[in-house]
Motif scaffolding. Structure first.
Motif, PDB file in Angstrom:
ATOM      1  N   TYR A   4      35.160  32.048  23.510  1.00  0.00           N
ATOM      2  CA  TYR A   4      35.760  32.879  24.556  1.00  0.00           C
ATOM      3  C   TYR A   4      34.689  33.532  25.411  1.00  0.00           C
ATOM      4  N   PHE A   5      35.094  33.924  26.608  1.00  0.00           N
ATOM      5  CA  PHE A   5      34.290  34.766  27.471  1.00  0.00           C
ATOM      6  C   PHE A   5      35.027  36.084  27.617  1.00  0.00           C
ATOM      7  N   VAL A  62      39.110  35.168  27.927  1.00  0.00           N
ATOM      8  CA  VAL A  62      39.566  33.865  28.399  1.00  0.00           C
ATOM      9  C   VAL A  62      38.767  32.785  27.669  1.00  0.00           C
ATOM     10  N   PRO A  63      39.394  31.632  27.374  1.00  0.00           N
ATOM     11  CA  PRO A  63      38.629  30.537  26.763  1.00  0.00           C
ATOM     12  C   PRO A  63      37.449  30.137  27.660  1.00  0.00           C
ATOM     13  N   GLU A  64      36.342  29.772  27.037  1.00  0.00           N
ATOM     14  CA  GLU A  64      35.110  29.429  27.764  1.00  0.00           C
ATOM     15  C   GLU A  64      35.318  28.431  28.886  1.00  0.00           C
ATOM     16  N   GLU A  65      36.139  27.421  28.650  1.00  0.00           N
ATOM     17  CA  GLU A  65      36.304  26.369  29.655  1.00  0.00           C
ATOM     18  C   GLU A  65      37.038  26.844  30.906  1.00  0.00           C
ATOM     19  N   PHE A  66      37.659  28.029  30.865  1.00  0.00           N
ATOM     20  CA  PHE A  66      38.369  28.569  32.030  1.00  0.00           C
ATOM     21  C   PHE A  66      37.642  29.756  32.659  1.00  0.00           C
ATOM     22  N   TYR A  67      36.445  30.051  32.193  1.00  0.00           N
ATOM     23  CA  TYR A  67      35.702  31.198  32.704  1.00  0.00           C
ATOM     24  C   TYR A  67      35.472  31.105  34.218  1.00  0.00           C
ATOM     25  N   VAL A  68      34.992  29.983  34.683  1.00  0.00           N
ATOM     26  CA  VAL A  68      34.693  29.825  36.109  1.00  0.00           C
ATOM     27  C   VAL A  68      35.973  29.908  36.939  1.00  0.00           C
ATOM     28  N   LYS A  69      37.044  29.311  36.451  1.00  0.00           N
ATOM     29  CA  LYS A  69      38.316  29.370  37.172  1.00  0.00           C
ATOM     30  C   LYS A  69      38.837  30.802  37.244  1.00  0.00           C
ATOM     31  N   LEU A  70      38.698  31.546  36.158  1.00  0.00           N
ATOM     32  CA  LEU A  70      39.145  32.934  36.166  1.00  0.00           C
ATOM     33  C   LEU A  70      38.339  33.754  37.158  1.00  0.00           C
ATOM     34  N   PHE A  87      39.258  42.727  42.765  1.00  0.00           N
ATOM     35  CA  PHE A  87      38.793  42.818  41.392  1.00  0.00           C
ATOM     36  C   PHE A  87      37.277  42.646  41.407  1.00  0.00           C
ATOM     37  N   HIS A  88      36.583  43.559  40.750  1.00  0.00           N
ATOM     38  CA  HIS A  88      35.129  43.483  40.665  1.00  0.00           C
ATOM     39  C   HIS A  88      34.735  43.294  39.200  1.00  0.00           C
ATOM     40  N   VAL A  89      34.062  42.196  38.911  1.00  0.00           N
ATOM     41  CA  VAL A  89      33.605  41.936  37.543  1.00  0.00           C
ATOM     42  C   VAL A  89      32.306  42.717  37.331  1.00  0.00           C
ATOM     43  N   GLN A  90      32.389  43.733  36.481  1.00  0.00           N
ATOM     44  CA  GLN A  90      31.228  44.580  36.189  1.00  0.00           C
ATOM     45  C   GLN A  90      30.213  43.834  35.330  1.00  0.00           C
ATOM     46  N   SER A  91      30.722  43.123  34.323  1.00  0.00           N
ATOM     47  CA  SER A  91      29.861  42.325  33.459  1.00  0.00           C
ATOM     48  C   SER A  91      30.711  41.303  32.714  1.00  0.00           C
ATOM     49  N   ALA A  92      30.033  40.279  32.224  1.00  0.00           N
ATOM     50  CA  ALA A  92      30.701  39.217  31.471  1.00  0.00           C
ATOM     51  C   ALA A  92      29.769  38.770  30.357  1.00  0.00           C
ATOM     52  N   ARG A  94      29.676  36.310  26.347  1.00  0.00           N
ATOM     53  CA  ARG A  94      30.333  35.538  25.294  1.00  0.00           C
ATOM     54  C   ARG A  94      30.564  36.393  24.049  1.00  0.00           C
ATOM     55  N   VAL A  95      29.967  37.577  24.039  1.00  0.00           N
ATOM     56  CA  VAL A  95      30.037  38.453  22.878  1.00  0.00           C
ATOM     57  C   VAL A  95      30.714  39.766  23.302  1.00  0.00           C
ATOM     58  N   LEU A  96      31.846  40.064  22.699  1.00  0.00           N
ATOM     59  CA  LEU A  96      32.619  41.246  23.066  1.00  0.00           C
ATOM     60  C   LEU A  96      31.862  42.547  22.857  1.00  0.00           C
ATOM     61  N   ILE A  97      31.111  42.630  21.788  1.00  0.00           N
ATOM     62  CA  ILE A  97      30.415  43.870  21.459  1.00  0.00           C
ATOM     63  C   ILE A  97      29.434  44.288  22.547  1.00  0.00           C
ATOM     64  N   SER A  98      28.946  43.349  23.332  1.00  0.00           N
ATOM     65  CA  SER A  98      27.986  43.696  24.400  1.00  0.00           C
ATOM     66  C   SER A  98      28.661  44.458  25.542  1.00  0.00           C
ATOM     67  N   LEU A  99      29.981  44.445  25.625  1.00  0.00           N
ATOM     68  CA  LEU A  99      30.703  45.169  26.676  1.00  0.00           C
ATOM     69  C   LEU A  99      31.123  46.561  26.254  1.00  0.00           C
ATOM     70  N   VAL A 100      30.960  46.902  25.009  1.00  0.00           N
ATOM     71  CA  VAL A 100      31.435  48.193  24.496  1.00  0.00           C
ATOM     72  C   VAL A 100      30.737  49.352  25.190  1.00  0.00           C
ATOM     73  N   ASP A 101      29.432  49.272  25.393  1.00  0.00           N
ATOM     74  CA  ASP A 101      28.685  50.367  26.014  1.00  0.00           C
ATOM     75  C   ASP A 101      29.058  50.552  27.481  1.00  0.00           C
ATOM     76  N   THR A 102      29.461  49.498  28.161  1.00  0.00           N
ATOM     77  CA  THR A 102      29.770  49.593  29.584  1.00  0.00           C
ATOM     78  C   THR A 102      31.148  50.142  29.840  1.00  0.00           C
ATOM     79  N   PHE A 103      32.031  50.051  28.875  1.00  0.00           N
ATOM     80  CA  PHE A 103      33.417  50.472  29.072  1.00  0.00           C
ATOM     81  C   PHE A 103      33.544  51.903  28.669  1.00  0.00           C
TER      82      PHE A 103
END
Length: 103
Positions: A4-5, A62-70, A87-92, A94-103
């Motif tokens: 997943y992404f 989202v599943p990895e194969e749909f990341y670019v489409k999303l 919609f502004h993507v702040q960060s993306a 493959r590892v969920l834990i890396s987004l914890v500090d930004t949220f």
């Protein structure tokens, strides 16, 4: 890896009428995927893992194969329930834990 992404996304509305519900945000994203890529190309599972109603921020999975489409579908959304937005993507990651500090 998880297959997943994860995306930290900000929904910026032109006017603050009321706080959007996560189910409507997800529906808006799925509608954009179907509009751009069609019934088959846009058919995927987009999960809203966390939603901050006050700041209009969300964590999507989202599943990895749909990341670019999303990312493309998010970029092309210009209205949310009739209100101009983007919609502004702040960060993306493959590892969920890396987004914890930004949220």
């Amino acid at each position: 890896m998880s297959g997943y992404f994860y995306l930290d996304v900000l929904l910026k509305l032109a006017s603050e009428a009321e706080n959007p519900l996560p189910v409507y945000v997800k529906g808006c994203i799925e509608q954009s995927l179907h509009r751009i890529f069609g019934e088959i190309g846009g058919h995927t599972t987009v999960d809203v893992l966390k939603f901050d109603e006050k700041r209009h921020r969300l964590i999507l999975r989202v599943p990895e194969e749909f990341y670019v489409k999303l990312r493309a579908a998010l970029t092309l959304i210009d209205k949310f329930q009739g209100i101009p937005c983007y919609f502004h993507v702040q960060s993306a990651s493959r590892v969920l834990i890396s987004l914890v500090d930004t949220f």
